[in-house]
Design an enzyme around this catalytic site. Sequence first.
Site, mmCIF file in Angstrom:
data_model
loop_
_atom_site.group_PDB
_atom_site.id
_atom_site.type_symbol
_atom_site.label_atom_id
_atom_site.label_comp_id
_atom_site.label_asym_id
_atom_site.label_seq_id
_atom_site.Cartn_x
_atom_site.Cartn_y
_atom_site.Cartn_z
ATOM 1 N N GLU A 352 0.796 -1.244 0.000
ATOM 2 C CA GLU A 352 0.000 0.000 0.000
ATOM 3 C C GLU A 352 0.827 1.292 0.000
ATOM 4 O O GLU A 352 0.558 2.214 0.770
ATOM 5 C CB GLU A 352 -0.949 -0.004 1.220
ATOM 6 C CG GLU A 352 -1.869 -1.208 1.262
ATOM 7 C CD GLU A 352 -2.727 -1.290 2.518
ATOM 8 O OE1 GLU A 352 -2.609 -0.411 3.388
ATOM 9 O OE2 GLU A 352 -3.502 -2.238 2.638
ATOM 10 N N GLU A 468 -6.285 -10.762 -1.098
ATOM 11 C CA GLU A 468 -7.146 -10.539 0.078
ATOM 12 C C GLU A 468 -8.609 -10.434 -0.326
ATOM 13 O O GLU A 468 -9.343 -9.580 0.176
ATOM 14 C CB GLU A 468 -6.716 -9.254 0.818
ATOM 15 C CG GLU A 468 -5.258 -9.230 1.198
ATOM 16 C CD GLU A 468 -4.822 -7.954 1.920
ATOM 17 O OE1 GLU A 468 -5.681 -7.197 2.388
ATOM 18 O OE2 GLU A 468 -3.599 -7.738 2.019
#
Length: 643
Positions: A352, A468
């Site tokens: 991220e 995810e």
Amino acid sequence: MNSSYAKKTFAGILSAAMIFTMATAVMVEPNSATFSASAETASSDVIFSADFEDGVNAFTRRGTNETLTIDNTVAHGGKSSLCVSDRAKSWNGPQLAMDKIITAGTEYVVSAYAKTEWYSSLTLSKQYNDSTGTTHYENILAANNDGSSWSEYSNVKFSFPAGSTDMYLYFEAGDSNVKIYVDDFSVSNAPDVAIEDIASLSDVYAGYFKIGTAIGASSLASKPYMKLVNKHFKDSVTFGNELKPDFVLDKAACLADYEKTGDDTNPQVSLTSAKSLLDYCRDNNIPVRGHTLVWHSQTPDWFFKVGYSDDGAWVSKDVMIKRMENYIKNLMELIAKEYPTVNFYSWDVVNEAWTDGGTPRTAGSNNTTSGNSAWVQVFGDNSFIDYAFEFARKYAPKGCKLYYNDYNEYIGSKTDAICKMANELKEKGLIDGIGMQSHLDVSFPSASAYEKALSKFAATGLDIQVTELDITTSDTSTAGLEKQAQAYSDIFDSLVKYADNISAVILWGVTDDTSWRASKTPLLFDAEYKAKPAFYSIIDGVVPKSTEPTTATSATTESTTVSAEEPTTAFSGKYGDANCDDKIDISDVVAVRRFLVSKDKYALTAQGVKNADVLASDGVNAQDAVAIQQYVFGNITSLPVKN
Ligand code: 9MR
């Protein structure tokens, strides 16, 4: 997947709507006064109970001020309840020491009635010390009480991580002035629920890509949960938290090492939190996705501060480069030493680092301002990414693939920033793949937007892993769950299309109730360990890789025809009414899909089979389910479907 799982039915109503912000905690807020988070049957195996007819039992106060009495004016059952008055803080309330009642690392259920004197939040929580002595406080069920009726806690699941001590269950209330009442409290062994005899997800996708899931140390306590992991997700597990920087960086050991050597560039690490999960993967031979080495979140500020102090100055870039290298080196070496047989087949090296706009994050502490990055603070830009991959390549085990991982990866400017970075790292031989977290919602993104990102990532020539995956829905009605099934089906259609570029698809959890987004039921199994329509939608129509049959999946290849012996009399049933309840609705679609997965387990009556065969006399198959669904949603106006 050449699935026809009602793909067209919802095409018109998918709309771009929301972009997620990443939440850090899940509050379960049931909207009824009965809170049940357990499997269908409560165990009769009660190991502790208190009805507060004769005294406060083993309950004590959490603070120093409260008074615990038996109140004869307020009771759920019998004549009295436990009353906690004179509370001074919101965390004051009744607690029950659990060390002598339960075993850490095993799942139990708690049932109770509780209420507050007037409207207040009322939370059932647990407290424990982990094996390093750190105290944890975690909500089990957070809700509100209206002050007049009892909140029922019905077989609510809970466990403490293996190795915990000083374990407590307790109630607290947001309003520190209200009295808390508790009655008919009991703790039982969690029932060992049998899981369904259905196709294994990883078997269905064998040859396409690995199928895996995320688990946490607490997952290990639940036998049914782990049965689902072993059956459907045995190709790969990711630890939800236990290998993140805040779990592996050992501050006390860092300070001790600094004091001993005078060198504050050799961060010390520990696998204490990950131990039970690593043991499980070693003992069950399950490959691991390492998650995650370098991240702005879940990383303590002291890691970036002079002398590892909480409030010191930020270190220089040169110091941080050394710290980063030694942190990655020490972690890889510790894992190799303590778990030489565990197959870490991939690692998320950086997580991220790009904003949705395709720019680096704002410099600063994420612990002070959510979203800021201490890596950018120290490096001035995203140049830390190169170093992270360089060190990961140097110290990761041979054959372990290295990934950049991110969310909202289908937002154009972010997709492009990731591709640019990935191509540069690829040139240097430092990266193997891109991780698409894929925290999606039924309304956003569209499957085509998602597929566009897939195609751009595939064009880099790097591997892709979906790391995810979960798809939320606010509508948990039957129709809402069907819409979710459609969304899952659409995404898996894209994944199968790009299967040559994708090596693993990892779900972010197994059952809805344990998800980080529990209230929006984003996963494939419900709290009772039952497969949801979303599960059936993604196994429907998958052509097995090994055998390449001419028709649908292992689960759906067999068409069930009405026995040849049956006389060919005129049809006298109701086409579409598979469950013979005289209505044609979404439950018929579900009945047909389940039947196609397991005719024994989800049998239809002979009339139900005839009713379901809406494509006329070719036996019940996936297309019949599609047609019934189209009818239910008004896309076609009559059944059976005429050629
Ligand atoms: O699932 C994790 C949850 O238990 C934690 O509270 C949360 C805190 O940051 O992190 C969750 O996992 C995140 C993952 O590491 C990175 N992508 C987003 C995931 C969901 O927040």
